[in-house]
Design a protein around this motif. Structure first.
Motif, PDB file in Angstrom:
ATOM      1  N   PRO A   1       0.628  -1.151   0.033  1.00  0.00           N
ATOM      2  CA  PRO A   1       0.016   0.056  -0.006  1.00  0.00           C
ATOM      3  C   PRO A   1       0.829   1.205   0.056  1.00  0.00           C
ATOM      4  N   ALA A   2       2.237   1.249   0.021  1.00  0.00           N
ATOM      5  CA  ALA A   2       3.058   2.158   0.268  1.00  0.00           C
ATOM      6  C   ALA A   2       2.998   3.137  -1.144  1.00  0.00           C
ATOM      7  N   HIS A   3       2.722   2.179  -2.107  1.00  0.00           N
ATOM      8  CA  HIS A   3       2.456   2.637  -3.523  1.00  0.00           C
ATOM      9  C   HIS A   3       1.536   3.086  -4.077  1.00  0.00           C
ATOM     10  N   VAL A   4       0.407   3.435  -3.113  1.00  0.00           N
ATOM     11  CA  VAL A   4      -0.838   3.682  -3.837  1.00  0.00           C
ATOM     12  C   VAL A   4      -1.028   5.047  -4.331  1.00  0.00           C
ATOM     13  N   LEU A   5      -0.286   5.873  -4.094  1.00  0.00           N
ATOM     14  CA  LEU A   5      -0.336   7.370  -4.554  1.00  0.00           C
ATOM     15  C   LEU A   5       0.516   7.383  -5.911  1.00  0.00           C
ATOM     16  N   VAL A   6       0.875   6.403  -6.636  1.00  0.00           N
ATOM     17  CA  VAL A   6       1.555   6.360  -7.851  1.00  0.00           C
ATOM     18  C   VAL A   6       0.264   6.869  -8.731  1.00  0.00           C
ATOM     19  N   VAL A   7      -0.690   6.323  -8.661  1.00  0.00           N
ATOM     20  CA  VAL A   7      -2.006   6.666  -9.483  1.00  0.00           C
ATOM     21  C   VAL A   7      -1.982   8.030  -9.470  1.00  0.00           C
ATOM     22  N   ASP A   8      -2.372   8.742  -8.601  1.00  0.00           N
ATOM     23  CA  ASP A   8      -2.517  10.325  -8.572  1.00  0.00           C
ATOM     24  C   ASP A   8      -1.127  11.387  -8.611  1.00  0.00           C
ATOM     25  N   TYR A   9      -0.226  10.764  -8.173  1.00  0.00           N
ATOM     26  CA  TYR A   9       1.291  11.689  -8.042  1.00  0.00           C
ATOM     27  C   TYR A   9       2.189  11.392  -9.252  1.00  0.00           C
ATOM     28  N   ALA A  10       2.079  10.212  -9.805  1.00  0.00           N
ATOM     29  CA  ALA A  10       2.980   9.922 -10.798  1.00  0.00           C
ATOM     30  C   ALA A  10       2.468   9.866 -12.292  1.00  0.00           C
ATOM     31  N   LEU A  11       1.382   9.184 -12.267  1.00  0.00           N
ATOM     32  CA  LEU A  11       0.735   8.605 -13.522  1.00  0.00           C
ATOM     33  C   LEU A  11      -0.264   9.803 -14.081  1.00  0.00           C
ATOM     34  N   ARG A  12      -1.250  10.282 -13.181  1.00  0.00           N
ATOM     35  CA  ARG A  12      -2.262  11.357 -13.603  1.00  0.00           C
ATOM     36  C   ARG A  12      -1.470  12.521 -14.038  1.00  0.00           C
ATOM     37  N   PRO A  13      -0.468  13.210 -13.721  1.00  0.00           N
ATOM     38  CA  PRO A  13       0.370  14.347 -14.140  1.00  0.00           C
ATOM     39  C   PRO A  13       0.566  14.020 -15.661  1.00  0.00           C
ATOM     40  N   VAL A  14       1.241  12.771 -15.964  1.00  0.00           N
ATOM     41  CA  VAL A  14       1.700  12.507 -17.261  1.00  0.00           C
ATOM     42  C   VAL A  14       0.404  12.331 -18.385  1.00  0.00           C
ATOM     43  N   LEU A  15      -0.607  11.938 -17.880  1.00  0.00           N
ATOM     44  CA  LEU A  15      -1.771  11.702 -18.581  1.00  0.00           C
ATOM     45  C   LEU A  15      -2.659  13.097 -18.951  1.00  0.00           C
ATOM     46  N   SER A  16      -2.504  13.954 -17.891  1.00  0.00           N
ATOM     47  CA  SER A  16      -2.856  15.210 -18.140  1.00  0.00           C
ATOM     48  C   SER A  16      -1.971  16.184 -19.259  1.00  0.00           C
ATOM     49  N   SER A  17      -0.876  15.961 -19.148  1.00  0.00           N
ATOM     50  CA  SER A  17       0.223  16.372 -20.010  1.00  0.00           C
ATOM     51  C   SER A  17      -0.018  16.034 -21.531  1.00  0.00           C
TER      52      SER A  17
ATOM     53  N   GLY B   1      -8.859   6.733 -10.706  1.00  0.00           N
ATOM     54  CA  GLY B   1      -8.164   5.393 -10.643  1.00  0.00           C
ATOM     55  C   GLY B   1      -8.224   4.591  -9.571  1.00  0.00           C
ATOM     56  N   TRP B   2      -7.468   3.530  -9.819  1.00  0.00           N
ATOM     57  CA  TRP B   2      -7.366   2.720  -8.753  1.00  0.00           C
ATOM     58  C   TRP B   2      -6.108   1.992  -8.397  1.00  0.00           C
ATOM     59  N   PHE B   3      -5.729   1.779  -7.277  1.00  0.00           N
ATOM     60  CA  PHE B   3      -4.490   1.070  -7.008  1.00  0.00           C
ATOM     61  C   PHE B   3      -4.961  -0.563  -6.386  1.00  0.00           C
ATOM     62  N   VAL B   4      -4.626  -1.571  -7.086  1.00  0.00           N
ATOM     63  CA  VAL B   4      -4.946  -2.836  -6.590  1.00  0.00           C
ATOM     64  C   VAL B   4      -3.566  -3.421  -5.926  1.00  0.00           C
ATOM     65  N   LEU B   5      -3.751  -3.941  -4.693  1.00  0.00           N
ATOM     66  CA  LEU B   5      -2.862  -4.761  -3.931  1.00  0.00           C
ATOM     67  C   LEU B   5      -2.869  -6.097  -4.567  1.00  0.00           C
ATOM     68  N   SER B   6      -1.557  -6.549  -4.965  1.00  0.00           N
ATOM     69  CA  SER B   6      -1.403  -7.868  -5.795  1.00  0.00           C
ATOM     70  C   SER B   6      -2.006  -8.955  -4.914  1.00  0.00           C
ATOM     71  N   SER B   7      -1.850  -8.863  -3.434  1.00  0.00           N
ATOM     72  CA  SER B   7      -2.473  -9.860  -2.872  1.00  0.00           C
ATOM     73  C   SER B   7      -4.048  -9.897  -2.771  1.00  0.00           C
ATOM     74  N   HIS B   8      -4.749  -8.970  -3.362  1.00  0.00           N
ATOM     75  CA  HIS B   8      -5.955  -9.121  -3.464  1.00  0.00           C
ATOM     76  C   HIS B   8      -6.395  -9.641  -4.815  1.00  0.00           C
ATOM     77  N   VAL B   9      -5.442 -10.115  -5.703  1.00  0.00           N
ATOM     78  CA  VAL B   9      -5.813 -10.704  -6.792  1.00  0.00           C
ATOM     79  C   VAL B   9      -5.222 -12.254  -7.221  1.00  0.00           C
ATOM     80  N   THR B  10      -6.051 -13.180  -7.245  1.00  0.00           N
ATOM     81  CA  THR B  10      -5.620 -14.315  -7.418  1.00  0.00           C
ATOM     82  C   THR B  10      -5.906 -14.892  -8.856  1.00  0.00           C
TER      83      THR B  10
END
Length: 187
Positions: free
Chosen positions: A112-128, A137-146
């Motif tokens: 969960p330490a990487h949850v902000l990647v969507v809003d603080y890393a990816l979103r600005p690039v998409l906006s540009s 968007g959504w960040f999904v923890l790998s442990s929540h997917v089987t």
């Protein structure tokens, strides 16, 4: 319905990122949208790394993005940021490739330490790139997917409920933007 392009930036076809994308594209297809997935791992590496947007495969992928009504962008999170494969491809798109489009950013990662990647890393690039409406968007923890051996996917409720909600919001945004795109095309 809308033409949706999904950008898959996982280097593995059996990854959890791929499983999450399949869940979202399946829901959109079931709603009648025309969904096409671009698997970046299938594009030739040399043109991507050399920034050769004229390579036929890279140019065709970029054209699919620029002509889409809406775009889904998925990425695994590595080293606290979105994947380099995605960044390399986004760098080759025309400056306003996402103008007039709804865009849904999705990421997967192991902590969960990487949850902000969507809003603080990816979103600005998409906006540009001119995205008219970057939906939540959504960040999904790998442990929540089987992912089972047969390829079937099971998302636990902590992933499936919010993923369904952001997919619904994305579909709503597509619906709001489609009349605008149609009016611009006629003018």
């Amino acid at each position: 319905m809308a033409h949706v392009v999904a950008i898959s930036s996982s280097p593995s076809s059996t990854s959890r990122t791929e499983a999450v994308l399949g869940t979202v594209t399946g829901a959109l297809s079931a709603d009648g949208h025309d969904v096409h997935t671009i698997a970046l791992r299938g594009l030739p590496a040399a043109p991507l790394l050399l920034g050769d947007a004229t390579d036929p495969s890279v140019a065709a992928a970029a054209e699919r993005v620029t002509t889409a009504d809406a775009v889904i962008v998925t990425t695994p999170v590595y080293k606290a940021s979105f994947g380099g494969l995605l960044k390399t491809f986004l760098d080759l798109l025309p400056q306003y490739a996402l103008q007039g489009k709804a865009v849904l950013p999705l990421a997967t990662g192991g902590t969960p330490a990487h949850v902000l990647v969507v809003d603080y890393a990816l979103r600005p690039v998409l906006s540009s790139l001119g995205a008219t409406h970057v939906t939540p968007g959504w960040f999904v923890l790998s442990s929540h997917v089987t992912v089972a051996a047969d390829g079937s996917v099971l998302l636990d409720e902590a992933a499936s409920t919010p993923l369904a909600e952001v997919t619904r919001q994305f579909a709503d945004a597509i619906g709001r933007l489609s009349p605008v795109r149609a009016a611009v095309a006629v003018a």
